[in-house]
Scaffold this active site. Structure first.
Site, short mmCIF file in Angstrom:
data_model
loop_
_atom_site.label_atom_id
_atom_site.label_comp_id
_atom_site.label_asym_id
_atom_site.label_seq_id
_atom_site.Cartn_x
_atom_site.Cartn_y
_atom_site.Cartn_z
N CYS A 71 -55.19 57.68 19.28
CA CYS A 71 -54.89 56.39 19.93
C CYS A 71 -55.23 56.39 21.42
CB CYS A 71 -53.44 56.02 19.71
SG CYS A 71 -53.08 55.72 17.97
N ASN A 125 -53.24 48.14 14.23
CA ASN A 125 -53.53 49.23 15.17
C ASN A 125 -54.91 49.79 14.83
OD1 ASN A 125 -53.75 51.76 16.38
ND2 ASN A 125 -51.60 52.31 16.09
N HIS A 146 -52.52 50.06 24.51
CA HIS A 146 -53.03 50.36 23.17
C HIS A 146 -52.14 49.61 22.17
CE1 HIS A 146 -53.69 52.23 19.39
NE2 HIS A 146 -52.55 52.88 19.41
C1 LIG Z 1 -43.59 52.69 11.46
C2 LIG Z 1 -42.46 51.81 11.92
C3 LIG Z 1 -42.91 50.36 11.96
C4 LIG Z 1 -41.34 51.93 10.91
O1 LIG Z 1 -40.25 51.15 11.32
P1 LIG Z 1 -38.78 51.77 11.31
O2 LIG Z 1 -37.86 50.67 11.63
O3 LIG Z 1 -38.81 52.95 12.21
O4 LIG Z 1 -38.62 52.13 9.80
P2 LIG Z 1 -38.28 53.52 9.09
O5 LIG Z 1 -39.49 54.39 9.04
O6 LIG Z 1 -37.04 54.05 9.71
O7 LIG Z 1 -37.98 52.99 7.65
C5 LIG Z 1 -36.99 51.99 7.42
C6 LIG Z 1 -37.02 51.60 5.96
O8 LIG Z 1 -38.18 50.78 5.70
C7 LIG Z 1 -38.91 51.28 4.59
N1 LIG Z 1 -40.32 51.03 4.79
C8 LIG Z 1 -41.24 51.82 5.42
N2 LIG Z 1 -42.42 51.20 5.39
C9 LIG Z 1 -42.27 50.03 4.77
C10 LIG Z 1 -43.16 48.98 4.44
N3 LIG Z 1 -44.44 48.98 4.78
N4 LIG Z 1 -42.65 47.90 3.77
C11 LIG Z 1 -41.37 47.86 3.44
N5 LIG Z 1 -40.49 48.84 3.71
C12 LIG Z 1 -40.94 49.91 4.37
C13 LIG Z 1 -38.58 52.76 4.58
O9 LIG Z 1 -38.78 53.29 3.30
C14 LIG Z 1 -37.13 52.77 5.01
O10 LIG Z 1 -36.35 52.45 3.87
P3 LIG Z 1 -34.92 53.16 3.65
O11 LIG Z 1 -34.11 52.78 4.86
O12 LIG Z 1 -34.46 52.53 2.39
O13 LIG Z 1 -35.22 54.62 3.58
C15 LIG Z 1 -41.95 52.22 13.33
O14 LIG Z 1 -41.25 53.42 13.26
C16 LIG Z 1 -43.06 52.35 14.32
O15 LIG Z 1 -43.75 51.39 14.60
N6 LIG Z 1 -43.21 53.53 14.90
C17 LIG Z 1 -44.30 53.78 15.84
C18 LIG Z 1 -45.52 54.03 15.03
C19 LIG Z 1 -46.77 53.91 15.80
O16 LIG Z 1 -46.89 53.18 16.75
N7 LIG Z 1 -47.77 54.65 15.35
C20 LIG Z 1 -49.04 54.61 15.90
C21 LIG Z 1 -49.20 55.69 16.89
S1 LIG Z 1 -49.75 55.13 18.38
#
Ligand SMILES: CC(C)(COP(=O)(O)OP(=O)(O)OC[C@H]1O[C@@H](n2cnc3c(N)ncnc32)[C@H](O)[C@@H]1OP(=O)(O)O)[C@@H](O)C(=O)NCCC(=O)NCCS
Length: 342
Positions: free
Chosen positions: A102, A299, A269
């Site tokens: 990224c 992204n 980004h």
């Molecule tokens: C990835 C991201 C959106 C996930 O959101 P979050 O609120 O942290 O969610 P979690 O990973 O804790 O998961 C929460 C729940 O949603 C569920 N879930 C994950 N992806 C899902 C999807 N695409 N659709 C529906 N549910 C989903 C999980 O299984 C979890 O369920 P559970 O609570 O029953 O176990 C978030 O963590 C994020 O944006 N992180 C930064 C990632 C990033 O920027 N990456 C690029 C690098 S620069």
């Protein structure tokens, strides 16, 4: 950008997710997926480069160095830089591939800036391009990561600030700031294919003791266990990103005796709209000081900043003399910023 739009609802045919979940957590409404066979990371980079080179008022044969940032190269090796050099019939110039995920574009820009400032090169092509759609686990198993990423490319031509009439000192790239912390390298990573043989992680990533020698790089077992896809601890990435983004932006401003209110346009980004909003809040920036387009493209990793920069400029949101800040954070972890006077 590839033509093929993939909405959140389109993803429902592959996995258990919802438009509401994706929009609420990431701000993404749709992304583009490249044409399976007609578009590659390099060909998208070529299309972006043609526009950048034309707008710079030069021809491909005048480019004297290529820096190509991507994590999704056409080949494991050689890199996309040489494929672009061939496709654009450029001279036998240097071509460098940058693999900083990224923050790849920020790293690439910083490298280009050094070559310009030493006077070594006059026209440097810096490209960020990704074809994520080929390497995502588009099943429910991979939904936490696969809904985030999209395909696309962006490019810029870097030149010395005294390259043409009207150019003046104090314009162009003021400073660049690069960082890394490999402590959490495995938190956002794609392990295979690779040579690690479980050296860095106790987690069972394939069974290298049982694997035949010829299978070590990529085995059927790895594919059966879906170990050929990227993995991410989303919340851990989020927590680190919201600290490092503002930190590296302040670092750039401080180095130039400036403050957040001096920024005319921040182009973060496009990792996640919630991260960008957090950074905006922390730096107390108005909406018109921050550019986001993650809703349309997801992204796009190394491509997200040049795509956003291009759109912001095309929409008249970046004007001559504006102070523009580019900032990125991602896998590695690596992060960085670029402060420039447009
Ligand atoms: C990835 C991201 C959106 C996930 O959101 P979050 O609120 O942290 O969610 P979690 O990973 O804790 O998961 C929460 C729940 O949603 C569920 N879930 C994950 N992806 C899902 C999807 N695409 N659709 C529906 N549910 C989903 C999980 O299984 C979890 O369920 P559970 O609570 O029953 O176990 C978030 O963590 C994020 O944006 N992180 C930064 C990632 C990033 O920027 N990456 C690029 C690098 S620069």
């Amino acid at each position: 950008m590839p033509q093929n739009k993939v909405t959140n609802n389109d993803l429902l045919k592959y996995m258990d997710t919802s438009d509401e979940w994706i929009q609420e957590r990431t701000g993404i409404k749709e992304r583009r997926f490249a044409h399976r066979t007609k578009e590659t990371t390099t060909t998208m980079g070529v299309e972006a480069s043609k526009i950048a080179i034309e707008r710079a008022g030069i021809i491909p044969q005048e480019i004297d160095f290529i820096i190509f940032a991507t994590l999704s190269p056409d080949y494991y090796f050689p890199g996309c830089g040489v494929l672009l050099q061939r496709a654009m019939k450029m001279k036998e110039i240097g071509a460098l591939d940058v693999r900083n995920q990224c923050s790849g574009f920020v790293y690439a820009l910083s490298i280009g800036d050094q070559f310009i400032k030493t006077g070594m090169y006059k026209n440097i092509l810096v490209v960020g391009s990704e074809k994520h759609s080929f390497g995502l686990d588009l099943t429910t198993r991979g939904r936490n990561i696969s809904v985030i990423f999209g395909d696309g490319a962006g490019a810029v031509v870097l030149q010395p600030t005294d390259a043409g009439p009207g150019d003046a000192p104090g314009k162009g790239i003021l400073s660049t700031h690069l960082h890394s912390d490999g402590e959490s390298a495995e938190i956002l990573a794609m392990f295979n294919p690779g040579t690690h043989a479980n050296h860095w992680t106790s987690e069972a990533v394939a069974d290298f003791n049982k694997t035949e020698v010829a299978d070590m790089f990529m085995s059927h077992a790895m594919i059966d266990k879906a170990q050929n896809f990227p993995n991410m601890d989303g919340p851990a990435v989020f927590k680190k990103a919201v600290v490092k983004f503002p930190e590296v932006i302040i670092e750039a401003l401080t180095a130039n005796g400036l403050k957040p209110s001096d920024i005319d346009m921040l182009i973060p980004h496009q990792a996640n709209l919630r991260i960008a909003q957090f950074v905006q809040q922390k730096l107390r920036l108005r909406d018109d000081q921050v550019f986001n387009n993650i809703d349309k493209y997801g992204n796009t990793t190394a491509a997200s900043i040049p795509i956003a920069l291009c759109e912001a400029w095309e929409q008249g949101k970046i004007k001559e003399g504006d102070l523009v800040c580019l900032a990125a954070f991602g896998s590695g972890f690596t992060w960085g910023s670029v402060l420039l006077r447009w």
